[in-house]
Design a protein around this motif. Structure first.
Motif, short mmCIF file in Angstrom:
data_model
loop_
_atom_site.label_atom_id
_atom_site.label_comp_id
_atom_site.label_asym_id
_atom_site.label_seq_id
_atom_site.Cartn_x
_atom_site.Cartn_y
_atom_site.Cartn_z
N TYR A 53 9.80 -6.74 4.78
CA TYR A 53 9.75 -5.60 3.88
C TYR A 53 8.34 -5.36 3.35
CZ TYR A 53 14.85 -5.28 3.19
OH TYR A 53 16.18 -5.11 3.36
N THR A 54 8.03 -4.12 3.07
CA THR A 54 6.90 -3.76 2.20
C THR A 54 7.40 -2.61 1.33
OG1 THR A 54 5.97 -2.03 3.62
CG2 THR A 54 5.26 -4.31 4.05
N SER A 55 6.68 -2.32 0.26
CA SER A 55 7.09 -1.21 -0.60
C SER A 55 7.04 0.12 0.14
CB SER A 55 6.23 -1.15 -1.86
OG SER A 55 4.88 -0.89 -1.54
N ASP A 56 6.07 0.27 1.06
CA ASP A 56 5.98 1.51 1.82
C ASP A 56 7.19 1.69 2.73
OD1 ASP A 56 3.57 1.85 0.59
OD2 ASP A 56 2.38 1.98 2.42
N ARG A 84 0.84 -2.59 11.49
CA ARG A 84 1.60 -3.82 11.74
C ARG A 84 1.97 -4.56 10.45
NH1 ARG A 84 1.93 -5.70 16.95
NH2 ARG A 84 0.69 -4.55 18.51
N ASP A 85 1.26 -4.25 9.36
CA ASP A 85 1.55 -4.89 8.08
C ASP A 85 2.53 -4.09 7.23
OD1 ASP A 85 -0.17 -7.09 8.55
OD2 ASP A 85 -1.90 -5.86 7.97
N GLY A 86 3.08 -3.03 7.80
CA GLY A 86 4.08 -2.25 7.08
C GLY A 86 3.52 -1.25 6.09
N ASN A 87 2.25 -0.89 6.24
CA ASN A 87 1.63 0.09 5.36
C ASN A 87 1.69 1.48 5.96
OD1 ASN A 87 0.61 -1.94 3.46
ND2 ASN A 87 -0.82 -2.49 5.10
N LEU A 88 2.01 2.47 5.14
CA LEU A 88 2.00 3.85 5.59
C LEU A 88 0.56 4.26 5.93
CD1 LEU A 88 3.35 6.68 5.89
CD2 LEU A 88 2.85 7.03 3.45
N VAL A 89 0.33 4.74 7.15
CA VAL A 89 -1.03 5.09 7.56
C VAL A 89 -1.17 6.55 8.01
CG1 VAL A 89 -1.70 2.75 8.19
CG2 VAL A 89 -0.61 4.22 9.90
N LYS A 90 -0.06 7.19 8.35
CA LYS A 90 -0.16 8.57 8.80
C LYS A 90 1.17 9.29 8.60
CE LYS A 90 -1.71 11.34 12.80
NZ LYS A 90 -2.17 11.30 14.20
N PHE A 91 1.09 10.56 8.17
CA PHE A 91 2.28 11.36 7.91
C PHE A 91 2.01 12.75 8.48
CE2 PHE A 91 5.59 12.21 4.33
CZ PHE A 91 6.32 13.02 5.18
#
Length: 229
Positions: A53-56, A84-91
């Motif tokens: 899990y991550t918050s993103d 790969r770390d579960g961070n939002l990077v593009k929308f």
């Protein structure tokens, strides 16, 4: 108009397990879930739960090493990408002939997609064109409410209820808009129940039926998820 609200609403289906912005890992055995109550998973499913899990990820009601999340209908297509770390990077939002893109670290276009975070790293505010969304968390950091607002006095508040398996079972929606009298907004409330939930092998939902209680109105929601190998 409603598809613009939905573009913002997909950010609001957050997990009700309070997570900080850093990643955490835990391993549990696969479980079988079989329920018959309205809104719960209606079929026996094999699912791996809470592996990563991550918050993103939680904001999009996801877990596991998700790479992309895609949602679409006849009017728009959303593509949400994670590292790969579960961070939002593009929308990316493709709305008819136009395409808007938000990228982590890039200069934000106030006329396009905007994402802002609170001091704990959680998403607190998003906007798309003339619609904005504020996200509310309780004292433990769990997401509870999304409040959308747009031009002309339009407002939409959505609160989420979940079952013991952390699946959304109902959405309580309040719509407010200006009609004939500009001083007296029209307020409409509805409850949307969730049923026929289908999960992928990672335990993330990929399709479900959304029904407005008291009305003969239901629709099928679906999404496509890919994972990092």
């Amino acid at each position: 108009m409603k598809h613009l609200i939905y573009i913002l609403t997909i950010l609001a289906t957050a997990s009700c397990s309070g997570f900080s912005n850093h990643t955490s890992e835990s391993t549990t055995e696969a479980v079988q879930t079989e329920t018959e109550a309205p809104g719960d998973i209606s079929e026996k499913q094999e699912a791996v739960e809470d592996t990563f899990y991550t918050s993103d990820l939680a904001v999009f009601d996801l877990h596991g090493h998700v790479r992309t999340l895609s949602l679409s209908n006849e009017d728009f297509k959303n593509i949400i990408e994670f590292d790969r770390d579960g961070n939002l990077v593009k929308f990316t939002v493709k709305n008819g002939p136009s395409t808007d893109v938000w990228k982590q670290g890039a200069k934000q276009d106030p006329e396009g997609i905007v994402v802002e975070r609170d001091k704990n790293g959680r998403i607190k505010y998003t906007s798309y064109r003339f619609w904005t969304t504020q996200y509310t968390y309780d004292s433990t950091g769990r997401f509870i409410t999304a409040e959308h607002s747009g031009e002309g006095g339009q407002e939409n508040t959505t609160k989420y209820t979940r079952d013991a398996n952390n699946q959304v079972t109902t959405m309580h929606i309040t719509d407010s808009y200006i009609d004939d009298d500009p001083d007296v907004p029209v307020v409409e409330k509805s409850v949307v129940s969730i049923s026929n939930v289908k999960l992928d092998e990672q335990g993330n939902w990929v399709s479900r039926t959304e029904t407005i209680k008291g009305k003969n109105s239901s629709s099928k929601a679906s999404r496509t998820i890919t994972y990092w190998e």
